[in-house]
Design a protein around this motif. Structure first.
Motif, short mmCIF file in Angstrom:
data_model
loop_
_atom_site.label_atom_id
_atom_site.label_comp_id
_atom_site.label_asym_id
_atom_site.label_seq_id
_atom_site.Cartn_x
_atom_site.Cartn_y
_atom_site.Cartn_z
N GLY A 29 8.88 -0.66 -10.40
CA GLY A 29 8.30 -0.79 -9.79
C GLY A 29 7.83 0.77 -9.35
O GLY A 29 8.38 1.78 -9.07
N LEU A 30 6.48 1.04 -9.44
CA LEU A 30 6.12 2.43 -9.95
C LEU A 30 5.07 2.96 -8.45
O LEU A 30 4.25 2.05 -8.24
N SER A 31 5.35 3.23 -7.63
CA SER A 31 5.14 3.35 -6.09
C SER A 31 3.99 3.91 -6.11
O SER A 31 2.96 3.86 -4.63
N THR A 72 -1.04 0.19 1.21
CA THR A 72 -0.54 1.08 0.31
C THR A 72 -1.45 2.04 0.41
O THR A 72 -2.78 1.48 -0.22
N ALA A 73 -1.09 3.08 0.45
CA ALA A 73 -3.28 4.12 0.20
C ALA A 73 -3.46 4.04 -0.96
O ALA A 73 -2.44 3.76 -2.45
N GLU A 74 -4.71 4.58 -1.11
CA GLU A 74 -5.47 4.13 -2.42
C GLU A 74 -4.60 5.41 -3.27
O GLU A 74 -5.21 5.70 -4.71
N PRO A 127 -0.66 -7.14 -6.63
CA PRO A 127 -1.28 -7.47 -4.54
C PRO A 127 -0.22 -8.88 -4.40
O PRO A 127 0.07 -9.01 -4.97
N ILE A 128 0.78 -8.09 -3.68
CA ILE A 128 1.75 -9.13 -2.80
C ILE A 128 1.26 -9.52 -1.47
O ILE A 128 2.31 -10.27 -0.72
N LEU A 132 5.52 1.02 4.33
CA LEU A 132 5.84 -0.80 5.01
C LEU A 132 5.45 -1.02 6.15
O LEU A 132 5.05 -1.67 6.32
N ALA A 133 4.66 0.22 6.90
CA ALA A 133 3.92 0.22 7.73
C ALA A 133 2.76 0.93 7.71
O ALA A 133 2.55 2.06 6.89
#
Length: 546
Positions: free
Chosen positions: A293-295, A326-328, A349-350, A459-460
């Motif tokens: 995963g690449l966050s 998730t920020a742009e 997208p989850i 996550l929030a």
């Protein structure tokens, strides 16, 4: 004037592959003879089995396989290098006892065996479980020089060194499998120089190289003269054969100065350790490559760079799995890094999956407010996707959590902890930043904004790591004292750290042992990694304090 050419075989054996290791050893002797006209070739500790073989040593088939290997070596090497002395490491049962041995081969015959005397049983070492200690020195004369054979911890202990010198050794030859940790190369050289000066003898140190589960071996084989000065130092993190020429003058043997690889800087050395550990774990296990995963965050960014350097971009697949929080800039930075490093990249997208889970759980959660459960659900959806890709494509999932997070449980079981290997498992967060900056000095690999923006699990809404943890400079300082130093909470407070911070951190460390026990294996690079050398009970009533 007498002279002797000794070749240090700094190789990367595969644990358990006795036949393959034997074939590689025979070829190494052939090359040493052809390229360097070697009088002596020295291999690393337990080379034939690889190090550490652990409970493979208890297999009934171990001894016959080793006997076959030793016979094959004797027969084949005698045909092309009958006058070359070979010093080889392997285990063996002798009179019903198992020893860590160094055998000496010449002219098709095994002329002697030395049994390791000092058996380490600390940190990652567990040799008392398998071996009996030897008691006698072994000094072999060849080409006019008397070689005193030693194995690894014998050099650290010192008593076998003095015994070998008293038995008449001109040159001390040590077979080693010395695992890497930060600052280990300089630590070794200081000790070896002391040993050389104590007995006024040159010291030959032949180390293994490569990764084996959580351990990683850095090579750096070297020769010191009788005054403790380095005459030859082999490269770190590179397998190969390193020759050194000894000459006798006035009855003393001295090594002639040769290639001396510079001691690497800490960031470079640590980065190479992580690359080596991941590369060998993936390749030796037979995976096609890795998926991760690449966050858009610093940990996954550094992990991606390590994976590309270890395996090549064509064997690395990155997946961005955005959710509402998730920020742009995270999306943009992840895409930029994937393009920069040339890896396979896709966006999944989850939100639909997370919402489907939430709908299914709605009745069960009726009347209960939102909490970390919903955050963990996001992470676990991502873990499911990565494992599905792993199963379908034969790629190992590389996890990306750092040691600071693993220590305090800032990770989700069956979520971001899902995977086969974690290059950053033993790397504190402050070192993650140092490594990221160092890697960018070699070539562009990590977008600058990834390094400079505040870390967040995303996550929030508006979440930052500092919301629930002390700043990483403080956190890592406390963790290092508690984990590596075994300092009590009160001792850490006395060293100048805030009482509330200290007790919060040590309680989190103690409470999250169950998580770490289920985490993927990863490269050990500190004095106390979360693995072989730190064993705490999961269920216990111990309370932190003095």
């Amino acid at each position: 004037m007498q002279d002797l050419t000794l070749v240090m075989a700094q190789l990367d054996p595969l644990v358990g592959d006795i036949a393959g290791n034997t074939a590689a050893a025979i070829e190494a002797v052939r090359e040493a003879k052809l390229e360097h006209d070697a009088d002596v070739v020295v291999f690393s500790e337990l080379y034939l089995t690889g190090y550490p073989p652990e409970d493979l040593l208890l297999r009934e088939a171990m001894e016959p396989r080793l006997a076959e290997a030793l016979t094959e070596m004797a027969q084949k090497i005698a045909k092309f290098a009958p006058q070359t002395l070979v010093v080889m490491g392997y285990p063996g049962l002798r009179d019903g006892q198992r020893y860590n041995l160094a055998g000496v081969l010449l002219g098709g015959e095994w002329r002697g065996e030395y049994a390791k005397q000092a058996l380490p049983n600390y940190q990652v070492f567990d040799e008392d479980r398998y071996f009996e200690p030897g008691t006698q020195p072994l000094v072999i004369e060849h080409a006019g020089a008397r070689l005193g054979i030693l194995i690894c911890e014998d050099l650290w202990d010192g008593a076998p060194v003095r015994q070998s010198a008293q038995a008449g050794a001109d040159i001390l030859v040590t077979l080693n499998a010395s695992p890497f940790h930060l600052d280990k190369p300089a630590e070794r050289e200081r000790l070896f120089a002391t040993r050389a000066r104590e007995v006024s003898r040159p010291v030959v140190y032949v180390n293994a190289i490569g990764g084996q589960d959580e351990l990683v071996f850095d090579g750096g084989s070297l020769v010191l003269d009788a005054q403790g000065e380095v005459a030859v130092r082999a490269p770190f993190w590179l397998a190969g054969l390193m020759p050194v020429r000894f000459v006798a003058a006035d009855g003393d043997w001295r090594p002639e100065p040769g290639e001396r690889e510079a001691l690497p800087e800490s960031e470079e050395n640590l980065y190479c350790a992580l690359v080596t550990g991941l590369r060998d774990y993936v390749n030796k296990s037979g995976f096609k490559g890795v998926v991760m995963g690449l966050s858009g965050g610093i940990d996954s960014a550094l992990s991606l760079a390590i994976a590309v350097d270890a395996l090549g971009a064509d064997r690395v697949h990155a997946v961005m799995m955005p959710y509402h929080y998730t920020a742009e800039i995270s999306r943009a930075d992840a895409a930029e890094q994937a393009q920069l490093l040339g890896v396979g990249y896709e966006v999944m997208p989850i939100a639909p999956m997370v919402e489907a889970f939430a709908a299914t759980l709605a009745d069960s959660f009726s009347g209960l407010g939102a909490d970390t459960t919903e955050e963990n659900l996001q992470s676990r959806v991502r873990g499911v996707l990565l494992m599905a890709i792993s199963n379908k494509k034969g790629l190992m999932v590389q996890t990306t959590g750092n040691k600071s997070e693993m220590a305090v449980g800032y990770a989700t079981l069956y979520g971001d902890m899902v995977g086969g290997y974690n290059a950053l498992k033993d790397v504190y967060k402050t070192w993650v930043y140092r490594l990221a900056r160092w890697r960018n000095t070699q070539s562009a690999a990590i977008p600058e904004r990834v390094i400079t923006r505040p870390p967040s699990a995303e996550l929030a809404p508006d979440q930052q790591d500092s919301d629930s943890l002390p700043g990483y400079d403080v956190l890592d300082a406390i963790l290092e004292r508690y984990i590596e130093g075994d300092m009590s909470a009160e001792a850490i407070i006395a060293a100048g750290y805030d009482r509330d911070d200290v007790y919060k951190v040590v309680k989190l460390v103690d409470r999250n042992e169950y998580k770490r026990r289920q985490a993927p294996v990863g490269v050990r690079v500190t004095l106390r990694g979360f693995g072989r050398d730190r064993r705490y009970p999961i269920v216990n009533g111990w309370q932190p304090g003095n």
